[in-house]
Design a protein around this motif. Structure first.
Motif, PDB file in Angstrom:
ATOM      1  N   PHE B 167      41.339  30.880  29.381  1.00  0.00           N
ATOM      2  CA  PHE B 167      40.516  31.724  30.253  1.00  0.00           C
ATOM      3  C   PHE B 167      41.445  32.831  30.728  1.00  0.00           C
ATOM      4  CE2 PHE B 167      38.296  33.405  33.798  1.00  0.00           C
ATOM      5  CZ  PHE B 167      36.953  33.097  33.613  1.00  0.00           C
ATOM      6  N   SER B 168      41.322  33.978  30.121  1.00  0.00           N
ATOM      7  CA  SER B 168      42.279  35.044  30.439  1.00  0.00           C
ATOM      8  C   SER B 168      41.580  36.391  30.324  1.00  0.00           C
ATOM      9  CB  SER B 168      43.469  34.987  29.479  1.00  0.00           C
ATOM     10  OG  SER B 168      43.015  35.098  28.150  1.00  0.00           O
ATOM     11  N   GLY B 169      42.268  37.412  30.758  1.00  0.00           N
ATOM     12  CA  GLY B 169      41.681  38.742  30.690  1.00  0.00           C
ATOM     13  C   GLY B 169      42.476  39.723  31.509  1.00  0.00           C
ATOM     14  N   HIS B 170      41.848  40.837  31.827  1.00  0.00           N
ATOM     15  CA  HIS B 170      42.536  41.822  32.664  1.00  0.00           C
ATOM     16  C   HIS B 170      41.533  42.635  33.459  1.00  0.00           C
ATOM     17  CE1 HIS B 170      41.920  43.888  28.743  1.00  0.00           C
ATOM     18  NE2 HIS B 170      41.559  44.898  29.521  1.00  0.00           N
ATOM     19  N   VAL B 171      42.035  43.238  34.528  1.00  0.00           N
ATOM     20  CA  VAL B 171      41.221  44.162  35.316  1.00  0.00           C
ATOM     21  C   VAL B 171      41.744  45.563  35.052  1.00  0.00           C
ATOM     22  CG1 VAL B 171      40.705  42.458  37.094  1.00  0.00           C
ATOM     23  CG2 VAL B 171      42.667  43.952  37.388  1.00  0.00           C
ATOM     24  N   PHE B 172      40.858  46.543  35.047  1.00  0.00           N
ATOM     25  CA  PHE B 172      41.280  47.922  34.734  1.00  0.00           C
ATOM     26  C   PHE B 172      40.298  48.915  35.352  1.00  0.00           C
ATOM     27  CE2 PHE B 172      38.127  48.751  31.390  1.00  0.00           C
ATOM     28  CZ  PHE B 172      37.687  47.457  31.142  1.00  0.00           C
ATOM     29  N   ASP B 173      40.756  50.167  35.438  1.00  0.00           N
ATOM     30  CA  ASP B 173      39.927  51.266  35.967  1.00  0.00           C
ATOM     31  C   ASP B 173      39.214  50.875  37.263  1.00  0.00           C
ATOM     32  OD1 ASP B 173      40.703  53.047  34.120  1.00  0.00           O
ATOM     33  OD2 ASP B 173      38.874  52.978  32.905  1.00  0.00           O
ATOM     34  N   GLY B 174      39.984  50.785  38.310  1.00  0.00           N
ATOM     35  CA  GLY B 174      39.394  50.453  39.593  1.00  0.00           C
ATOM     36  C   GLY B 174      40.465  50.446  40.659  1.00  0.00           C
ATOM     37  N   TYR B 175      40.199  49.773  41.749  1.00  0.00           N
ATOM     38  CA  TYR B 175      41.211  49.680  42.782  1.00  0.00           C
ATOM     39  C   TYR B 175      41.207  48.301  43.426  1.00  0.00           C
ATOM     40  CZ  TYR B 175      37.412  50.544  46.117  1.00  0.00           C
ATOM     41  OH  TYR B 175      36.249  50.463  46.837  1.00  0.00           O
ATOM     42  N   LEU B 176      42.384  47.971  43.947  1.00  0.00           N
ATOM     43  CA  LEU B 176      42.569  46.682  44.615  1.00  0.00           C
ATOM     44  C   LEU B 176      42.785  46.943  46.099  1.00  0.00           C
ATOM     45  CD1 LEU B 176      43.163  43.567  44.101  1.00  0.00           C
ATOM     46  CD2 LEU B 176      45.547  44.216  44.341  1.00  0.00           C
ATOM     47  N   ARG B 177      42.159  46.135  46.931  1.00  0.00           N
ATOM     48  CA  ARG B 177      42.511  46.107  48.348  1.00  0.00           C
ATOM     49  C   ARG B 177      43.360  44.863  48.522  1.00  0.00           C
ATOM     50  NH1 ARG B 177      39.886  50.507  51.177  1.00  0.00           N
ATOM     51  NH2 ARG B 177      41.504  49.911  52.634  1.00  0.00           N
ATOM     52  N   GLU B 178      44.581  45.088  48.989  1.00  0.00           N
ATOM     53  CA  GLU B 178      45.515  43.968  49.097  1.00  0.00           C
ATOM     54  C   GLU B 178      45.073  43.004  50.205  1.00  0.00           C
ATOM     55  OE1 GLU B 178      49.442  45.144  50.138  1.00  0.00           O
ATOM     56  OE2 GLU B 178      50.340  43.266  49.486  1.00  0.00           O
ATOM     57  N   ASN B 179      45.117  41.740  49.903  1.00  0.00           N
ATOM     58  CA  ASN B 179      44.773  40.632  50.811  1.00  0.00           C
ATOM     59  C   ASN B 179      43.277  40.515  51.116  1.00  0.00           C
ATOM     60  OD1 ASN B 179      47.462  39.811  51.081  1.00  0.00           O
ATOM     61  ND2 ASN B 179      47.811  41.373  52.630  1.00  0.00           N
ATOM     62  N   ASN B 180      42.671  41.617  51.606  1.00  0.00           N
ATOM     63  CA  ASN B 180      41.242  41.565  51.927  1.00  0.00           C
ATOM     64  C   ASN B 180      40.701  42.995  51.924  1.00  0.00           C
ATOM     65  OD1 ASN B 180      41.392  42.778  54.617  1.00  0.00           O
ATOM     66  ND2 ASN B 180      42.468  40.903  55.203  1.00  0.00           N
ATOM     67  N   PRO B 181      39.393  43.173  52.171  1.00  0.00           N
ATOM     68  CA  PRO B 181      38.826  44.531  52.032  1.00  0.00           C
ATOM     69  C   PRO B 181      39.397  45.581  52.984  1.00  0.00           C
ATOM     70  CG  PRO B 181      37.085  42.883  51.995  1.00  0.00           C
ATOM     71  CD  PRO B 181      38.339  42.168  52.382  1.00  0.00           C
ATOM     72  N   THR B 182      40.192  45.160  53.982  1.00  0.00           N
ATOM     73  CA  THR B 182      40.783  46.161  54.871  1.00  0.00           C
ATOM     74  C   THR B 182      42.246  46.442  54.520  1.00  0.00           C
ATOM     75  OG1 THR B 182      41.545  44.538  56.494  1.00  0.00           O
ATOM     76  CG2 THR B 182      39.310  45.369  56.784  1.00  0.00           C
ATOM     77  N   GLY B 183      42.760  45.810  53.472  1.00  0.00           N
ATOM     78  CA  GLY B 183      44.180  45.952  53.144  1.00  0.00           C
ATOM     79  C   GLY B 183      44.506  47.254  52.436  1.00  0.00           C
ATOM     80  N   ASN B 184      45.787  47.440  52.153  1.00  0.00           N
ATOM     81  CA  ASN B 184      46.229  48.631  51.433  1.00  0.00           C
ATOM     82  C   ASN B 184      45.478  48.764  50.125  1.00  0.00           C
ATOM     83  OD1 ASN B 184      48.191  49.980  52.972  1.00  0.00           O
ATOM     84  ND2 ASN B 184      49.714  48.392  52.501  1.00  0.00           N
ATOM     85  N   LYS B 185      45.178  50.022  49.785  1.00  0.00           N
ATOM     86  CA  LYS B 185      44.371  50.293  48.594  1.00  0.00           C
ATOM     87  C   LYS B 185      45.279  50.849  47.508  1.00  0.00           C
ATOM     88  CE  LYS B 185      40.276  53.078  47.456  1.00  0.00           C
ATOM     89  NZ  LYS B 185      39.185  53.852  48.074  1.00  0.00           N
TER      90      LYS B 185
END
Lengths: 381, 259
Positions: B167-185
Motif C-alpha cells: 500500500f504505497s503512493g505519493h502526494v503531489f501538486d498541493g500543500y501541507l499544513r503541518e500538524n493540523n489545519p492551522t499549522g505552517n503551510k
C-alpha cells in the motif's frame, strides 16, 4: 481474445466505478478547516512596507511619526472564517494586538499577534539571551529586548523548514538553538545537519543552522528554498561596523548534493566547510522589498549599498572577536531622504555552512555567535 | 506468490484435461453418492479497497485502474437431504486484490514516516496517488441453495490470510499544513512529491461476506460470479495515519470444473 475481454472488462469496471464514485459517492464538501489571515490592508499612505503575514504573526511597518493609538487594519480570511476582534476595528497598537481567527467549520482557531512599528531598528545589540519555543513547541525562536525590557525584534531561522523534514521532535534536534555556553551568557548555536530520509527524497539532504534578520517563509521552503529566507528589516541609520564574537568548528566531511546517491550526498575530498557571517545594508523597493538566498552578497545587485563580512572562516578553538567595517560599494551613497523615509534595510546573516542553501556543507559544522552589534553613525541633526 | 498462482493455474488446467478424458472416477462417484462434490475454479477479480462511505476529504476520483487480479480456488460441497436443495461449501482460494487510484483531496489527515523515524504529520490538500496490492489465501464457508438444476446461490463468511502486501503512493501538486489545519503551510509542486508506504501497516487477516451464483453451463463446466465484501479495515487496528477505514470490495468471476 481473452486479453481483449479482460481489457474490455477492466475498462467497463473502471468507468462504472469512477462514475459511481464521481457522482453518487462524493459527499458534499466539508466547511473549510483553515483559519488564515490571507491579506491585511491598511491605509497605504502610512505603510512603509507591505504587511508581513506569517502563520501566526503580522508585522505592520509604518512610516515614521504614524499615530499607533488608533489603527484599523482590515483582513481577508480563509473563505468562511471569522475574526475577533472584527476586521476594521480601531485598536491601540502601541503594544501588539491579538486577533483570533475561527475556521468555517468552527473546529480550528488560530491567534495572530499583530505588531505595528514606526521606527526602524534604532539600536542593534543582540545578546541572544532570549528564546521562546515555536508554537508547536519544537524549536527555539530567538528574540531581543530593548534596555527597558520591551520586545525589540525576533530573529528568523530556517528551523520551521527543518521541522518539515520530520527529523526534529525537540529543540536539541534542530540546526539552530540556544546554547548556555556563550561568550557572555547564552549564545546562538548553529549546526549543519543531515535532514533524514523524507527530505532526501526531495533532494534536500542537508540543512545548515542559520540565524538572520528577516523572515523565513515556509510556503516556498520546498519549491524554492533560496527565496524562503527573506533577509533584512528596516533600518534608518547608516551602519558603520558589524562586531561580535564567534567560534567555529568545521565538520569532518564536506558533501555536495548528488541526486543519484542513495542519501543524495557525495563527499568532496579536501574541501573544508566555511561559515557565513555578514551584514548587508541595502535599499528596499516595492518591487524588491528584501534580499533573499539568491542574491544577498551578489556583486551585481544594484540595491546593495554596503556589506560587512567576516572573511576569515577558519575553525577556532575558542571565542574570537570580530569587528568589520561596512564597505560601501563603488558609487553607492546613502540618500538622506530615503534614509529618513525608512527605505533602507539591514540584514544580518549567520550560517554554519556558507553554501548550506545549495545543500553543500559538512554535517557537524558548528558556528556559535554571541553579542552581535551593529554600530552606526549618530544622527547628525 | 505470482509463481505459485501460475503453478496452480497449470495444475487446474491439467486437472481439466485429465478429468475430461476419463469421466467420473470411482472415488468421485462414491463421493457423489455421499452428497459430496468437488470443483476447481479460475477467475478474475476486479474491485477496490475503499472507505465506505467515501470521507468528505475525498473531493474527486480522478483515476481508477483495477489491476488484473487472478484467483484460483478449490471447493468441496456437501449437499443435504434427498432433494439436495441445501448444501455447505468450504473452499480454499488463492487470490490477489489490487487497484490504483488517483484522487483529489481536501484537508486529508496524513502522516509520513521516514526510514530513520522522521515523522511528518499534517493535513494535505491536493492530489494523492495510491497503489494497493495484496495476495492472500482465503477460506470461504458458504451456504448453498440449488434454485434449479443448473443454478445455485451461495452466501457466507470468509477469512483471508494476507501473504503479500503493498500500500504505497505519493502526494503531489498541493500543500501541507503541518500538524493540523492551522499549522505552517508548505507547497509541493512539480517534482516535489512526498511518497509514503504503509505496506507494513496492512492487516494480516481479513474477514468478510461472500455471495455468489454458479451456473452449470455443461455437466462439468461452471460459470460463476461472486461479490466479496470485506468487513474489517485493511489496516491494522493501531494504524491511525489514514483516519478512515478501508474495506476491500471485489467482484470475482470465472470458470470452474466440477468433478
Amino acid at each position: 481474445m481473452v486479453r481483449i475481454i479482460v481489457r474490455l472488462c477492466k475498462v467497463i469496471v473502471a468507468i462504472l466505478l469512477t462514475e459511481l464514485f464521481a457522482t453518487a459517492c462524493i459527499r458534499d464538501e466539508a466547511p473549510n478547516a483553515e483559519a488564515d489571515i490571507i491579506g491585511c490592508m491598511l491605509d497605504q499612505t502610512i505603510l512603509n512596507r507591505q504587511p508581513v503575514i506569517e502563520n501566526d504573526r503580522i508585522i505592520l511597518m509604518l512610516r515614521k511619526g504614524t499615530d499607533l493609538t488608533s489603527l484599523a487594519p482590515e483582513f481577508t480570511l480563509t473563505p468562511g472564517a471569522t475574526i475577533d476582534p472584527q476586521s476594521g476595528t480601531h485598536l491601540d497598537f502601541t503594544s501588539p494586538q491579538y486577533y483570533t481567527v475561527t475556521s468555517q467549520d468552527g473546529v480550528w482557531k488560530k491567534t495572530y499577534r499583530v505588531e505595528a512599528t514606526t521606527s526602524a531598528l534604532s539600536t542593534l545589540k543582540a545578546g541572544l539571551e532570549h528564546v521562546r519555543l515555536s508554537s508547536d513547541g519544537k524549536y527555539h525562536v530567538f528574540y531581543e529586548l530593548d534596555d527597558n525590557g520591551n520586545p525589540l525584534f525576533d530573529w528568523a531561522t530556517a528551523n520551521a523548514g527543518y521541522s518539515l523534514t520530520g527529523a526534529g521532535s525537540q529543540y536539541t534536534d534542530f540546526p539552530t538553538r540556544q546554547d548556555p555556553d556563550g561568550y557572555i551568557g547564552s549564545c546562538a548555536r548553529l549546526e549543519t545537519m543531515r535532514t533524514g530520509s523524507l527530505a532526501e527524497r526531495l533532494n534536500k539532504p542537508l540543512a545548515a543552522g542559520n540565524l538572520f534578520l528577516g523572515q523565513f517563509v515556509t510556503l516556498n521552503a520546498l519549491m524554492d528554498p533560496l527565496s524562503a529566507t527573506r533577509f533584512g528589516v528596516p533600518f534608518d541609520h547608516v551602519p558603520t561596523s558589524f562586531r561580535g564574537y564567534f567560534r567555529y568548528k568545521a565538520g569532518d566531511v564536506f558533501y555536495k548534493l548528488d541526486k543519484n546517491a542513495p542519501d543524495k550526498l557525495s563527499p568532496v575530498n579536501g574541501r573544508i566547510d566555511e561559515f557565513a557571517l555578514y551584514a548587508v545594508f541595502y535599499e528596499s523597493t516595492p518591487e524588491k522589498p528584501t534580499l533573499d538566498g539568491n542574491n544577498t552578497l551578489d556583486i551585481n545587485n544594484p540595491y546593495i549599498l554596503a556589506t560587512a563580512e567576516v572573511t576569515d572562516t577558519r575553525s577556532t578553538d575558542r571565542w574570537k572577536e570580530f569587528d568589520i567595517p561596512f564597505v560601501f560599494r563603488p558609487g553607492k551613497t546613502v540618500d538622506p531622504v530615503k534614509l529618513a523615509n525608512g527605505n533602507y534595510n539591514l540584514a544580518i546573516v549567520c550560517a554554519s555552512s556558507a553554501d548550506g542553501a545549495q545543500f553543500e556543507g559538512a554535517p557537524g559544522s558548528v558556528l556559535m555567535v554571541d553579542e552581535l552589534v551593529i554600530e552606526f553613525k549618530e544622527d547628525e541633526d | 506468490m505470482n509463481r505459485m498462482l501460475c503453478f496452480l493455474i497449470a495444475a487446474v488446467l491439467l486437472a481439466f484435461n485429465v478429468s475430461a478424458q476419463k469421466d467420473n472416477t470411482p472415488g468421485i462417484v462414491k463421493s457423489s453418492l455421499m452428497g459430496l462434490e468437488y470443483d476447481v475454479r479460475a477467475g478474475l477479480s476486479i474491485g477496490g479497497a475503499t472507505p465506505i462511505p467515501l470521507p468528505v476529504e475525498i473531493r474527486e476520483i480522478e483515476g481508477f485502474n483495477p489491476s488484473i487480479n487472478l484467483s484460483i480456488s478449490g471447493n468441496v460441497k456437501k449437499w443435504f437431504g434427498a432433494d439436495k436443495k441445501w448444501g455447505l461449501i468450504v473452499g480454499l482460494k488463492l487470490e490477489s486484490k489490487a487497484m490504483e487510484t488517483r484522487a483529489r483531496v481536501k484537508n486529508y489527515g496524513m502522516e509520513i514516516i521516514g526510514d530513520g523515524g522522521e515523522r511528518l504529520k499534517g493535513n494535505w490538500t491536493g492530489h494523492v496517488k495510491t497503489k494497493f496490492r495484496e495476495t492472500m489465501v482465503t477460506i470461504p464457508v458458504m451456504a448453498a441453495l440449488n434454485v434449479s438444476h443448473r443454478v445455485a446461490l451461495r452466501l457466507g463468511p470468509y477469512v483471508s490470510f494476507v501473504t503479500g502486501k503493498d500500500f504505497s503512493g505519493h502526494v503531489f501538486d498541493g500543500y501541507l499544513r503541518e500538524n493540523n489545519p492551522t499549522g505552517n503551510k508548505v507547497v509541493f509542486e512539480g517534482d516535489s512529491q512526498a511518497s509514503y508506504d504503509f505496506s507494513e501497516d496492512l492487516a494480516t487477516f481479513q474477514t468478510g461476506i461472500q455471495a455468489g451464483v454458479d451456473w452449470k453451463a455443461f455437466k462439468h463446466l461452471i460459470v460463476y460470479g461472486d461479490l466479496s465484501w470485506g468487513l474489517n479495515n485493511i489496516f491494522k487496528s493501531d494504524f491511525n495515519t489514514i483516519t478512515f477505514n478501508m474495506y476491500p470490495v471485489y467482484v470475482n468471476f470465472g470458470f470452474g470444473y466440477a468433478f
